[in-house]
Design a protein around this motif. Structure first.
Motif, PDB file in Angstrom:
ATOM      1  N   SER A   4      20.418  47.068   1.809  1.00  0.00           N
ATOM      2  CA  SER A   4      19.613  48.273   1.545  1.00  0.00           C
ATOM      3  C   SER A   4      18.123  48.017   1.697  1.00  0.00           C
ATOM      4  O   SER A   4      17.324  48.956   1.692  1.00  0.00           O
ATOM      5  CB  SER A   4      19.903  48.800   0.140  1.00  0.00           C
ATOM      6  OG  SER A   4      19.474  47.878  -0.848  1.00  0.00           O
ATOM      7  N   THR A   5      17.731  46.733   1.803  1.00  0.00           N
ATOM      8  CA  THR A   5      16.311  46.417   1.984  1.00  0.00           C
ATOM      9  C   THR A   5      15.904  46.377   3.451  1.00  0.00           C
ATOM     10  O   THR A   5      14.719  46.266   3.760  1.00  0.00           O
ATOM     11  CB  THR A   5      15.977  45.060   1.333  1.00  0.00           C
ATOM     12  OG1 THR A   5      16.737  44.026   1.980  1.00  0.00           O
ATOM     13  CG2 THR A   5      16.311  45.074  -0.151  1.00  0.00           C
ATOM     14  N   ILE A   6      16.872  46.457   4.351  1.00  0.00           N
ATOM     15  CA  ILE A   6      16.574  46.445   5.790  1.00  0.00           C
ATOM     16  C   ILE A   6      16.029  47.811   6.191  1.00  0.00           C
ATOM     17  O   ILE A   6      16.579  48.852   5.807  1.00  0.00           O
ATOM     18  CB  ILE A   6      17.839  46.103   6.604  1.00  0.00           C
ATOM     19  CG1 ILE A   6      18.320  44.697   6.256  1.00  0.00           C
ATOM     20  CG2 ILE A   6      17.568  46.229   8.089  1.00  0.00           C
ATOM     21  CD1 ILE A   6      19.589  44.300   6.960  1.00  0.00           C
ATOM     22  N   LEU A   7      14.966  47.817   6.961  1.00  0.00           N
ATOM     23  CA  LEU A   7      14.329  49.076   7.339  1.00  0.00           C
ATOM     24  C   LEU A   7      15.267  49.946   8.171  1.00  0.00           C
ATOM     25  O   LEU A   7      16.106  49.445   8.918  1.00  0.00           O
ATOM     26  CB  LEU A   7      13.045  48.796   8.121  1.00  0.00           C
ATOM     27  CG  LEU A   7      11.941  48.047   7.358  1.00  0.00           C
ATOM     28  CD1 LEU A   7      10.742  47.838   8.260  1.00  0.00           C
ATOM     29  CD2 LEU A   7      11.544  48.815   6.108  1.00  0.00           C
ATOM     30  N   LEU A   8      15.086  51.263   8.048  1.00  0.00           N
ATOM     31  CA  LEU A   8      15.935  52.209   8.762  1.00  0.00           C
ATOM     32  C   LEU A   8      15.716  52.122  10.266  1.00  0.00           C
ATOM     33  O   LEU A   8      14.576  51.956  10.720  1.00  0.00           O
ATOM     34  CB  LEU A   8      15.633  53.638   8.297  1.00  0.00           C
ATOM     35  CG  LEU A   8      15.901  53.963   6.827  1.00  0.00           C
ATOM     36  CD1 LEU A   8      15.489  55.406   6.551  1.00  0.00           C
ATOM     37  CD2 LEU A   8      17.362  53.765   6.491  1.00  0.00           C
ATOM     38  N   ASP A   9      16.799  52.250  11.020  1.00  0.00           N
ATOM     39  CA  ASP A   9      16.644  52.296  12.470  1.00  0.00           C
ATOM     40  C   ASP A   9      16.335  53.736  12.896  1.00  0.00           C
ATOM     41  O   ASP A   9      16.346  54.668  12.085  1.00  0.00           O
ATOM     42  CB  ASP A   9      17.892  51.764  13.176  1.00  0.00           C
ATOM     43  CG  ASP A   9      19.148  52.555  12.818  1.00  0.00           C
ATOM     44  OD1 ASP A   9      19.043  53.696  12.330  1.00  0.00           O
ATOM     45  OD2 ASP A   9      20.253  52.017  13.027  1.00  0.00           O
ATOM     46  N   GLN A  10      16.062  53.924  14.183  1.00  0.00           N
ATOM     47  CA  GLN A  10      15.655  55.230  14.695  1.00  0.00           C
ATOM     48  C   GLN A  10      16.752  56.274  14.515  1.00  0.00           C
ATOM     49  O   GLN A  10      16.478  57.432  14.211  1.00  0.00           O
ATOM     50  CB  GLN A  10      15.268  55.127  16.181  1.00  0.00           C
ATOM     51  CG  GLN A  10      14.656  56.393  16.760  1.00  0.00           C
ATOM     52  CD  GLN A  10      13.395  56.813  16.053  1.00  0.00           C
ATOM     53  OE1 GLN A  10      12.625  55.978  15.547  1.00  0.00           O
ATOM     54  NE2 GLN A  10      13.148  58.123  15.977  1.00  0.00           N
ATOM     55  N   ALA A  11      18.005  55.870  14.689  1.00  0.00           N
ATOM     56  CA  ALA A  11      19.125  56.815  14.549  1.00  0.00           C
ATOM     57  C   ALA A  11      19.188  57.375  13.131  1.00  0.00           C
ATOM     58  O   ALA A  11      19.428  58.569  12.924  1.00  0.00           O
ATOM     59  CB  ALA A  11      20.438  56.120  14.898  1.00  0.00           C
ATOM     60  N   ALA A  12      18.979  56.512  12.149  1.00  0.00           N
ATOM     61  CA  ALA A  12      18.998  56.960  10.750  1.00  0.00           C
ATOM     62  C   ALA A  12      17.838  57.903  10.471  1.00  0.00           C
ATOM     63  O   ALA A  12      17.994  58.925   9.790  1.00  0.00           O
ATOM     64  CB  ALA A  12      18.940  55.757   9.816  1.00  0.00           C
ATOM     65  N   ILE A  51      24.665  58.012   7.120  1.00  0.00           N
ATOM     66  CA  ILE A  51      23.319  57.775   7.666  1.00  0.00           C
ATOM     67  C   ILE A  51      22.881  56.321   7.480  1.00  0.00           C
ATOM     68  O   ILE A  51      22.373  55.685   8.413  1.00  0.00           O
ATOM     69  CB  ILE A  51      22.309  58.731   7.000  1.00  0.00           C
ATOM     70  CG1 ILE A  51      22.638  60.181   7.371  1.00  0.00           C
ATOM     71  CG2 ILE A  51      20.878  58.387   7.423  1.00  0.00           C
ATOM     72  CD1 ILE A  51      21.835  61.213   6.597  1.00  0.00           C
ATOM     73  N   PHE A  52      23.057  55.792   6.277  1.00  0.00           N
ATOM     74  CA  PHE A  52      22.572  54.447   5.980  1.00  0.00           C
ATOM     75  C   PHE A  52      23.621  53.363   6.274  1.00  0.00           C
ATOM     76  O   PHE A  52      23.271  52.196   6.438  1.00  0.00           O
ATOM     77  CB  PHE A  52      22.168  54.338   4.503  1.00  0.00           C
ATOM     78  CG  PHE A  52      21.135  55.342   4.074  1.00  0.00           C
ATOM     79  CD1 PHE A  52      19.965  55.514   4.789  1.00  0.00           C
ATOM     80  CD2 PHE A  52      21.336  56.126   2.944  1.00  0.00           C
ATOM     81  CE1 PHE A  52      19.002  56.436   4.395  1.00  0.00           C
ATOM     82  CE2 PHE A  52      20.393  57.041   2.538  1.00  0.00           C
ATOM     83  CZ  PHE A  52      19.220  57.210   3.257  1.00  0.00           C
ATOM     84  N   GLY A  53      24.903  53.782   6.300  1.00  0.00           N
ATOM     85  CA  GLY A  53      25.978  52.802   6.428  1.00  0.00           C
ATOM     86  C   GLY A  53      26.538  52.486   5.042  1.00  0.00           C
ATOM     87  O   GLY A  53      25.821  52.543   4.040  1.00  0.00           O
ATOM     88  N   PHE A  54      27.829  52.167   4.991  1.00  0.00           N
ATOM     89  CA  PHE A  54      28.458  51.901   3.693  1.00  0.00           C
ATOM     90  C   PHE A  54      27.762  50.778   2.931  1.00  0.00           C
ATOM     91  O   PHE A  54      27.725  50.767   1.704  1.00  0.00           O
ATOM     92  CB  PHE A  54      29.940  51.561   3.894  1.00  0.00           C
ATOM     93  CG  PHE A  54      30.756  52.733   4.346  1.00  0.00           C
ATOM     94  CD1 PHE A  54      31.233  53.658   3.430  1.00  0.00           C
ATOM     95  CD2 PHE A  54      31.049  52.930   5.684  1.00  0.00           C
ATOM     96  CE1 PHE A  54      31.986  54.749   3.839  1.00  0.00           C
ATOM     97  CE2 PHE A  54      31.807  54.017   6.102  1.00  0.00           C
ATOM     98  CZ  PHE A  54      32.264  54.930   5.182  1.00  0.00           C
ATOM     99  N   ASP A  55      27.242  49.785   3.666  1.00  0.00           N
ATOM    100  CA  ASP A  55      26.565  48.667   3.015  1.00  0.00           C
ATOM    101  C   ASP A  55      25.048  48.743   3.192  1.00  0.00           C
ATOM    102  O   ASP A  55      24.336  47.768   2.970  1.00  0.00           O
ATOM    103  CB  ASP A  55      27.084  47.337   3.572  1.00  0.00           C
ATOM    104  CG  ASP A  55      26.900  47.232   5.089  1.00  0.00           C
ATOM    105  OD1 ASP A  55      26.515  48.252   5.711  1.00  0.00           O
ATOM    106  OD2 ASP A  55      27.149  46.152   5.654  1.00  0.00           O
ATOM    107  N   GLY A  56      24.555  49.916   3.610  1.00  0.00           N
ATOM    108  CA  GLY A  56      23.127  50.060   3.895  1.00  0.00           C
ATOM    109  C   GLY A  56      22.340  50.720   2.789  1.00  0.00           C
ATOM    110  O   GLY A  56      21.128  50.949   2.939  1.00  0.00           O
ATOM    111  N   TRP A  57      23.006  51.029   1.679  1.00  0.00           N
ATOM    112  CA  TRP A  57      22.282  51.614   0.551  1.00  0.00           C
ATOM    113  C   TRP A  57      22.978  51.208  -0.743  1.00  0.00           C
ATOM    114  O   TRP A  57      24.133  50.773  -0.734  1.00  0.00           O
ATOM    115  CB  TRP A  57      22.200  53.131   0.669  1.00  0.00           C
ATOM    116  CG  TRP A  57      23.503  53.865   0.429  1.00  0.00           C
ATOM    117  CD1 TRP A  57      24.585  53.893   1.254  1.00  0.00           C
ATOM    118  CD2 TRP A  57      23.842  54.642  -0.712  1.00  0.00           C
ATOM    119  NE1 TRP A  57      25.589  54.650   0.714  1.00  0.00           N
ATOM    120  CE2 TRP A  57      25.156  55.126  -0.498  1.00  0.00           C
ATOM    121  CE3 TRP A  57      23.183  55.007  -1.884  1.00  0.00           C
ATOM    122  CZ2 TRP A  57      25.810  55.934  -1.422  1.00  0.00           C
ATOM    123  CZ3 TRP A  57      23.823  55.814  -2.801  1.00  0.00           C
ATOM    124  CH2 TRP A  57      25.121  56.276  -2.577  1.00  0.00           C
ATOM    125  N   SER A  58      22.274  51.329  -1.848  1.00  0.00           N
ATOM    126  CA  SER A  58      22.860  50.955  -3.133  1.00  0.00           C
ATOM    127  C   SER A  58      22.296  51.843  -4.230  1.00  0.00           C
ATOM    128  O   SER A  58      21.225  52.440  -4.090  1.00  0.00           O
ATOM    129  CB  SER A  58      22.552  49.485  -3.450  1.00  0.00           C
ATOM    130  OG  SER A  58      21.160  49.293  -3.602  1.00  0.00           O
TER     131      SER A  58
END
Length: 230
Positions: A4-12, A51-58
């Motif tokens: 969740s600390t990785i910056l968002l990509d353009q698609a998101a 949008i963030f991915g199952f492991d892309g947010w918390s």
């Protein structure tokens, strides 16, 4: 590693900025009999996974408090992290038992924290008229935001409006509205039909102008005569 600390990509980012589909909006009764628009907590969480991915947010529950034991009611404070951004939200819920009330309060708090990320989490619903360009329905394109008028456009608009308000049609329209029992109705009608101004000069009225003025003339005359015979 906390994804969740990785910056968002353009698609998101593009997904977050896309208009909210009104088909995903629900309605409920609010205070004073008002109808409120909202998105469900389940939908907000589903959108976060998309949008963030199952492991892309918390999410982290920071506080949970029971404010009513008799009818189990809880308020919660939750912290959400996604794309290197951290947001917090408060939520509340009540239920027939404590477990469901706790779950509802936590979900509501998550939804409110996610709302600050943009359109897909219900942000435009708080002022639909102002945010019309951020709302759509299914495959329909969202309305384009109105461009801010340029200074030149504003100056031109002022000139046009001034010309209209000082033009013969506007003068006649005002005169008809102000006509009273002492008005010379025959002379007024003749002047309008002939396209003359109040001084008997050609006013440059179009046929459409004459028709509109005659309608106003007849309505005002009937109104005055009705009052006089009442």
């Amino acid at each position: 590693m906390d994804m969740s600390t990785i910056l968002l990509d353009q698609a998101a980012k593009e997904s977050l900025a896309a208009p909210l589909d009104l088909n995903n909006v629900k309605k409920r009764k609010g205070a004073g009999g008002r109808t409120l628009d909202y998105i469900s907590g389940e939908h907000a969480i589903s959108e976060a996974n998309r949008i963030f991915g199952f492991d892309g947010w918390s999410s982290e529950t920071l506080e949970m408090k029971c404010v009513n034991e008799k009818q189990p009611t809880y308020i919660a404070r939750v912290r959400v992290r996604a794309g290197g951004v951290t947001r917090e939200g408060w939520g509340g819920d009540n239920s027939h038992d404590h477990e469901n009330a706790v779950k509802g309060a936590e979900t509501d708090a998550i939804k409110r924290a996610l709302r600050t990320f943009g359109n897909q989490f219900g942000l435009p619903l708080y002022d639909k008229e102002e945010n019309a360009e951020n709302l759509t329905r299914g495959s329909e394109p969202a309305p384009k935001p109105r461009p801010t008028p340029s200074p030149e456009f504003k100056r031109t608009q002022e000139i046009v409006e001034k010309d209209i308000k000082t033009g013969p049609f506007y003068i006649w329209e005002t005169k008809i509205k102000n006509a009273g029992p002492g008005a010379n109705w025959m002379a007024m009608e003749a002047a309008i039909r002939n396209g003359k101004d109040k001084n008997g000069n050609d006013a440059g009225l179009t046929d459409a102008h004459k028709q509109d003025l005659m309608k106003a003339y007849k309505a005002r005359k009937a109104e005055v005569e009705k009052v006089a015979t009442a």
